[in-house]
Write a protein that holds these residues in place. Sequence first.
Motif, PDB file in Angstrom:
ATOM      1  N   UNK A 275       0.871  -1.174   0.000  1.00 15.60           N
ATOM      2  CA  UNK A 275       0.000   0.000   0.000  1.00 15.60           C
ATOM      3  C   UNK A 275       0.909   1.226   0.000  1.00 15.60           C
ATOM      4  N   UNK A 276       0.467   2.342  -0.595  1.00 16.80           N
ATOM      5  CA  UNK A 276       1.293   3.551  -0.566  1.00 16.80           C
ATOM      6  C   UNK A 276       1.625   3.997   0.851  1.00 16.80           C
ATOM      7  N   UNK A 277       0.663   3.842   1.757  1.00 18.78           N
ATOM      8  CA  UNK A 277       0.890   4.273   3.139  1.00 18.78           C
ATOM      9  C   UNK A 277       1.975   3.429   3.817  1.00 18.78           C
ATOM     10  N   UNK A 278       1.951   2.119   3.555  1.00 12.25           N
ATOM     11  CA  UNK A 278       2.952   1.234   4.155  1.00 12.25           C
ATOM     12  C   UNK A 278       4.335   1.513   3.561  1.00 12.25           C
ATOM     13  N   UNK A 279       4.362   1.743   2.249  1.00 14.14           N
ATOM     14  CA  UNK A 279       5.648   2.062   1.625  1.00 14.14           C
ATOM     15  C   UNK A 279       6.221   3.360   2.189  1.00 14.14           C
ATOM     16  N   UNK A 280       5.384   4.399   2.315  1.00 11.17           N
ATOM     17  CA  UNK A 280       5.852   5.670   2.856  1.00 11.17           C
ATOM     18  C   UNK A 280       6.366   5.505   4.281  1.00 11.17           C
ATOM     19  N   UNK A 281       5.663   4.685   5.067  1.00  3.48           N
ATOM     20  CA  UNK A 281       6.093   4.438   6.445  1.00  3.48           C
ATOM     21  C   UNK A 281       7.444   3.728   6.465  1.00  3.48           C
ATOM     22  N   UNK A 282       7.608   2.753   5.549  1.00  2.00           N
ATOM     23  CA  UNK A 282       8.878   2.036   5.476  1.00  2.00           C
ATOM     24  C   UNK A 282      10.015   2.987   5.122  1.00  2.00           C
ATOM     25  N   UNK A 283       9.748   3.880   4.168  1.00  3.48           N
ATOM     26  CA  UNK A 283      10.779   4.851   3.785  1.00  3.48           C
ATOM     27  C   UNK A 283      11.112   5.778   4.956  1.00  3.48           C
TER      28      UNK A 283
ATOM     29  N   UNK B  99      -7.986   3.645   7.758  1.00 10.00           N
ATOM     30  CA  UNK B  99      -8.042   3.685   9.219  1.00 10.00           C
ATOM     31  C   UNK B  99      -7.739   2.372   9.897  1.00 10.00           C
ATOM     32  N   UNK B 100      -7.564   1.295   9.124  1.00  9.37           N
ATOM     33  CA  UNK B 100      -7.245   0.002   9.721  1.00  9.37           C
ATOM     34  C   UNK B 100      -5.792  -0.039  10.152  1.00  9.37           C
ATOM     35  N   UNK B 101      -5.466  -0.883  11.151  1.00  9.23           N
ATOM     36  CA  UNK B 101      -4.075  -0.962  11.626  1.00  9.23           C
ATOM     37  C   UNK B 101      -3.139  -1.437  10.501  1.00  9.23           C
ATOM     38  N   UNK B 102      -1.973  -0.855  10.438  1.00 15.83           N
ATOM     39  CA  UNK B 102      -0.960  -1.290   9.479  1.00 15.83           C
ATOM     40  C   UNK B 102      -0.291  -2.552  10.021  1.00 15.83           C
ATOM     41  N   UNK B 103      -0.237  -3.603   9.203  1.00 14.89           N
ATOM     42  CA  UNK B 103       0.295  -4.875   9.662  1.00 14.89           C
ATOM     43  C   UNK B 103       1.345  -5.429   8.692  1.00 14.89           C
ATOM     44  N   UNK B 104       2.347  -6.116   9.267  1.00 16.61           N
ATOM     45  CA  UNK B 104       3.333  -6.833   8.468  1.00 16.61           C
ATOM     46  C   UNK B 104       3.481  -8.228   9.066  1.00 16.61           C
TER      47      UNK B 104
END
Length: 238
Positions: free
Chosen positions: A185-193, A230-235
């Motif tokens: 997801x774009x949000x997860x990628x941005x968080x990773x960066x 709004x759902x929790x980001x999970x890996x």
Amino acid sequence: MTRKIIYGTIPSLLMALLLAVPSGCNKDDIPVFTAKSMLYIQQEDFIDGKTVLLADITRSFATYVDATEIPVTFTVNLIGEVTDYDRPFEAVVDEEVTTALPSEYEIEPGVLKAGEISAELTVKLIKSARMDDEKVRLRIRLQPNKYFDLGYEDMLTANVIYDNTPVCPEWWDEFISVCYLGPYTPEKYNAFYMYCGLTDISGMEPSELRELFLGFKEYIEKNGLKEADGSPMEVPVV
């Protein structure tokens, strides 16, 4: 009647003609033919068992969080003589196919260093507001100068298509999704960066990846990061 063949007559005549230089001539009147070295842009390479395109690339500013400029480089190769001095070269925009505006790119001057057989040609991609909704294309073409002629006709150009729309990076493949990060997801990628500042993890060892993603998982939990809905980001990494 017996014919007599005289060997050496024709070579002797040619030698006499070559030596018969008019008295008014000197060595400056004799043309000297020289050939310039040539350049071409490397189009592809064979890496890890597959062909990789080097002169036709895509970039998204969404992959480089907060970046307003992205440098891209192309490999320019020499055909001809290696010299003991630097030689500049340049590329210009191919206006026929380029849709990028002059304010959306900057082509840096290139230099083939003394003793080298290849050099990098760097182009700076510059972000603009319209890239949120549309892709732009830039094609550059090598130019001849006093040091270089052009090499292979089909290897003189390079292309970049770029925008600011989210795109899953190539390294985020099925293996990375299943074992480490989950779906892109774009949000997860941005968080990773934001966590590590990396835009490419290709070539990292499994132990390095696990350590990196475990740290990212902790970063997500510590900051309570969520997806766009709004759902929790999970890996899934464990």
